[in-house]
Design an enzyme around this catalytic site. Structure first.
Site, short mmCIF file in Angstrom:
data_model
loop_
_atom_site.label_atom_id
_atom_site.label_comp_id
_atom_site.label_asym_id
_atom_site.label_seq_id
_atom_site.Cartn_x
_atom_site.Cartn_y
_atom_site.Cartn_z
N GLU A 57 0.84 -1.21 0.00
CA GLU A 57 0.00 0.00 0.00
C GLU A 57 0.87 1.25 0.00
OE1 GLU A 57 -0.05 -2.61 1.95
OE2 GLU A 57 -1.91 -2.83 3.08
N SER A 234 20.39 -37.89 8.21
CA SER A 234 20.60 -38.23 9.62
C SER A 234 22.07 -38.38 9.97
CB SER A 234 19.87 -39.53 9.95
OG SER A 234 18.58 -39.52 9.39
N1 LIG Z 1 10.82 -38.38 -10.01
C1 LIG Z 1 10.86 -37.61 -8.97
O1 LIG Z 1 10.02 -36.76 -8.78
C2 LIG Z 1 11.96 -37.81 -7.98
C3 LIG Z 1 12.21 -36.82 -7.02
C4 LIG Z 1 13.19 -37.07 -6.07
C5 LIG Z 1 13.89 -38.25 -6.10
N2 LIG Z 1 13.65 -39.17 -7.06
C6 LIG Z 1 14.37 -40.45 -7.07
O2 LIG Z 1 14.08 -41.07 -5.84
C7 LIG Z 1 15.19 -41.87 -5.46
C8 LIG Z 1 15.54 -41.54 -4.03
O3 LIG Z 1 14.40 -41.72 -3.25
P1 LIG Z 1 14.48 -42.49 -1.88
O4 LIG Z 1 13.09 -42.65 -1.42
O5 LIG Z 1 15.33 -43.68 -2.05
O6 LIG Z 1 15.27 -41.52 -0.95
P2 LIG Z 1 15.03 -40.07 -0.32
O7 LIG Z 1 13.65 -39.95 0.20
O8 LIG Z 1 15.56 -39.02 -1.23
O9 LIG Z 1 16.06 -40.13 0.89
C9 LIG Z 1 15.85 -41.08 1.88
C10 LIG Z 1 16.91 -40.92 2.91
O10 LIG Z 1 16.70 -39.71 3.61
C11 LIG Z 1 17.21 -39.87 4.90
N3 LIG Z 1 16.24 -39.39 5.89
C12 LIG Z 1 16.49 -38.47 6.85
N4 LIG Z 1 15.42 -38.33 7.62
C13 LIG Z 1 14.47 -39.17 7.16
C14 LIG Z 1 13.18 -39.48 7.59
N5 LIG Z 1 12.59 -38.89 8.65
N6 LIG Z 1 12.49 -40.40 6.90
C15 LIG Z 1 13.03 -41.01 5.83
N7 LIG Z 1 14.27 -40.76 5.40
C16 LIG Z 1 15.00 -39.85 6.06
C17 LIG Z 1 17.44 -41.36 5.11
O11 LIG Z 1 18.83 -41.59 5.13
P3 LIG Z 1 19.55 -41.50 6.55
O12 LIG Z 1 18.89 -42.52 7.42
O13 LIG Z 1 20.96 -41.72 6.26
O14 LIG Z 1 19.25 -40.12 7.04
C18 LIG Z 1 16.83 -42.02 3.92
O15 LIG Z 1 17.54 -43.14 3.48
C19 LIG Z 1 16.30 -41.56 -6.41
O16 LIG Z 1 16.41 -42.62 -7.34
C20 LIG Z 1 15.83 -40.30 -7.12
O17 LIG Z 1 16.30 -40.28 -8.45
C21 LIG Z 1 12.71 -38.97 -8.00
ZN LIG Z 2 0.99 -2.76 5.99
#
Ligand SMILES: NC(=O)c1ccc[n+]([C@@H]2O[C@H](COP(=O)([O-])OP(=O)(O)OC[C@H]3O[C@@H](n4cnc5c(N)ncnc54)[C@H](OP(=O)(O)O)[C@@H]3O)[C@@H](O)[C@H]2O)c1
Ligand SMILES: [Zn+2]
Length: 385
Positions: A57, A234
């Site tokens: 504003e 983590s």
């Molecule tokens: N097409 C798409 O839209 C898209 C987008 C993103 C990724 N991707 C693909 O997805 C794959 C990776 O996915 P992902 O599911 O394996 O892994 P992610 O969700 O990217 O990572 C998982 C990791 O995050 C860490 N983490 C930390 N806090 C967490 C929590 N509270 N809960 C769960 N995990 C936690 C864990 O490792 P720590 O225990 O070591 O912390 C876990 O192994 C890759 O192949 C990537 O290319 C695709």
């Molecule tokens: Zn204002």
């Protein structure tokens, strides 16, 4: 006769355009647009400046100068009436001699909520509220959510093949969707304060998580800082050599670790410029709720959660996803071990599936975009019936 006298000009629609240009630049404040109209002509325009700067504003009134006297003001959010970092906008409106104020929606912030409008009415101004209210609340959906819950607003985004895979079985995911869908994701990043991923995505894809828009898509004002890039990691396994930390982008990096992360790994990441925070864990992993609390403290109100499947599952487990943006590519990749958008254990029964509300579907290039809002309480409500 001027053009605007024979055509009803939608000044609030123009103010909404201005508000959108500020999105992602002004958090934790709302993105607001304002237009000053005199004799059917726009004589001043403004949009919210980054925190500490002027409100929409005030900018609009300043640009109108003396022409604001006797003019009408169109504003997407109720003018503030309190001393925050800047003086009350209601004072500036009264001082400028505005005669009527058109407000798209009231400010949910308790110290303003309805009072800004009351002050203007009591001073004799004509005040109208509600036109374009839904659009105004949609632009500031994160702000409204943040005021109500104290937590940032989370959009979970994923791109999957028609058979529900976000990557091939090797982990390769470049690219699931076409260019138009990817451009839309960059627009969404640009509206966000932070982009969040799991460490497995960093290890698999080595993404840069930056905003990359062409000139025709880059419609917002320049941002003071690019969106914060956040990794849930983590054990501090993010490679210090990853693209996130190569210094190519000015976007800050926050790595959320648990107390189990080795001190040396933390130091190595800090040496590469990352901000490493030790947060409470949940079953040994970074607690998503603690991540949101930490980001909220840093003024982040709008988050784009980009995956992968395990991290999205962890947010879903705690009902922390407010909006879903799912791109579906008309292709098949197969593979029982290829990841899907939401990993974790999932629901045991289809009756436990969380429905999405207000679902919108559209084609983006050759991909389909499905947007909706998880109705977390739908299951509880159904059981209560
Ligand atoms: N097409 C798409 O839209 C898209 C987008 C993103 C990724 N991707 C693909 O997805 C794959 C990776 O996915 P992902 O599911 O394996 O892994 P992610 O969700 O990217 O990572 C998982 C990791 O995050 C860490 N983490 C930390 N806090 C967490 C929590 N509270 N809960 C769960 N995990 C936690 C864990 O490792 P720590 O225990 O070591 O912390 C876990 O192994 C890759 O192949 C990537 O290319 C695709
Ligand atoms: Zn204002």
């Amino acid at each position: 006769m001027v053009w605007s006298e024979c055509v009803a000009v939608d000044y609030l629609a123009r103010a909404l355009e201005l508000a959108d240009r500020a999105l992602g630049r002004v958090s934790p404040n709302p993105a607001v647009g304002a237009v000053v109209v005199k004799d059917g002509l726009i004589v001043g325009e403004g949009l919210t400046q980054p925190p500490g700067g002027a409100h929409a504003e005030v900018i609009a009134l300043e640009s109108a100068g003396r022409r604001a006297d006797g003019a009408d003001l169109y504003v997407t959010l109720e003018p503030c009436c309190h001393h925050g970092r800047t003086p009350p906008c209601t004072d500036a409106i009264l001082r400028a001699g505005i005669r009527s104020v058109h407000v798209a929606t009231l400010d949910p912030y308790p110290v303003v909520n309805g009072r800004g409008v009351d002050i203007l009415r009591r001073a004799g101004l004509q005040v109208e509220v509600g036109t374009h209210g839904d659009e105004a609340r949609q632009i500031n959906v994160a702000f409204f959510h943040y005021v109500r819950t104290g937590r940032p607003y989370v959009t979970a985004k994923w791109a999957m093949t028609l058979d529900g895979k976000i990557a091939a079985r090797s982990g390769d995911s470049r690219w699931v969707t076409g260019e138009e869908a990817r451009r839309l994701v960059h627009r969404e990043r640009d509206a966000s304060d932070a982009i969040v991923v799991g460490v497995q995505t960093v290890l698999a894809d080595n993404p840069s998580l930056t905003v990359r828009l062409g000139p025709s898509d880059d419609v917002r004002v320049p941002r003071p800082t690019p969106p914060l890039r956040v990794v849930l990691d983590s054990l501090a396994r993010t490679p210090p050599t990853s693209k996130l930390l190569d210094g190519e982008s000015a976007a800050p990096v926050l790595i959320a670790v648990t107390a189990r992360a080795p001190a040396e790994s933390i130091e190595n990441l800090r040496a590469r410029g990352a901000d490493v925070v030790v947060l409470p864990d949940l079953a040994g992993r970074v607690n998503p709720r603690a991540v949101l609390d930490e980001l909220g403290r840093r003024g982040v109100i709008r988050i784009l959660l980009e995956g992968g499947g395990e991290v999205i599952a962890a947010f879903a487990q705690q009902q922390l996803i407010d909006r879903v943006l799912a791109f579906v590519a008309p292709k098949l990749v197969g593979g029982r071990s290829a990841p899907s958008p939401i990993g974790g254990d999932g629901s045991p029964m289809m009756a436990d599936a969380i429905p999405l509300r207000d679902v919108q579907t559209r084609l983006v290039g050759s991909d389909i975009l499905i947007e909706g809002y998880p109705a977390w309480n739908a299951i509880a409500e159904a059981k209560d019936d």
